[in-house]
Scaffold this motif. Structure first.
Motif: not given
Length: 78
Positions: A3-10, A20-24
């Motif tokens: 969840y922490r990683a997904v928050e950063v990606l968000g 593209e990096d975000t989707l990966d």
């Protein structure tokens, strides 16, 4: 961690140059999530199977309660 990683990606998702990096990254986190979920489901199945095959005698009462407690823990993680 997922969840922490997904928050950063968000937060990255608002920047078109990093899309593209975000989707990966999101796909990678989704794979991790799937592995954790599968492990929990496997554990749940195993614990239920143990409960079914545990003899009904009184001396197994404590063991049966331990298994029920573990099942509750797995359910809460799910």
């Amino acid at each position: 961690d997922i969840y922490r990683a997904v928050e950063v990606l968000g937060t990255q998702a608002v920047h078109p140059e990093s899309l593209e990096d975000t989707l990966d990254g999101i796909l990678l986190q989704e794979r991790y999530h799937d592995k954790v979920r599968q492990a929990l489901l496997d554990s749940q199945r195993l614990l239920r199977q143990l409960t079914r095959h545990l003899p009904a005698e009184r001396q197994h009462k404590a063991r049966r309660q331990e298994i029920r407690d573990m099942l509750r823990d797995v359910d809460s993680l799910n």
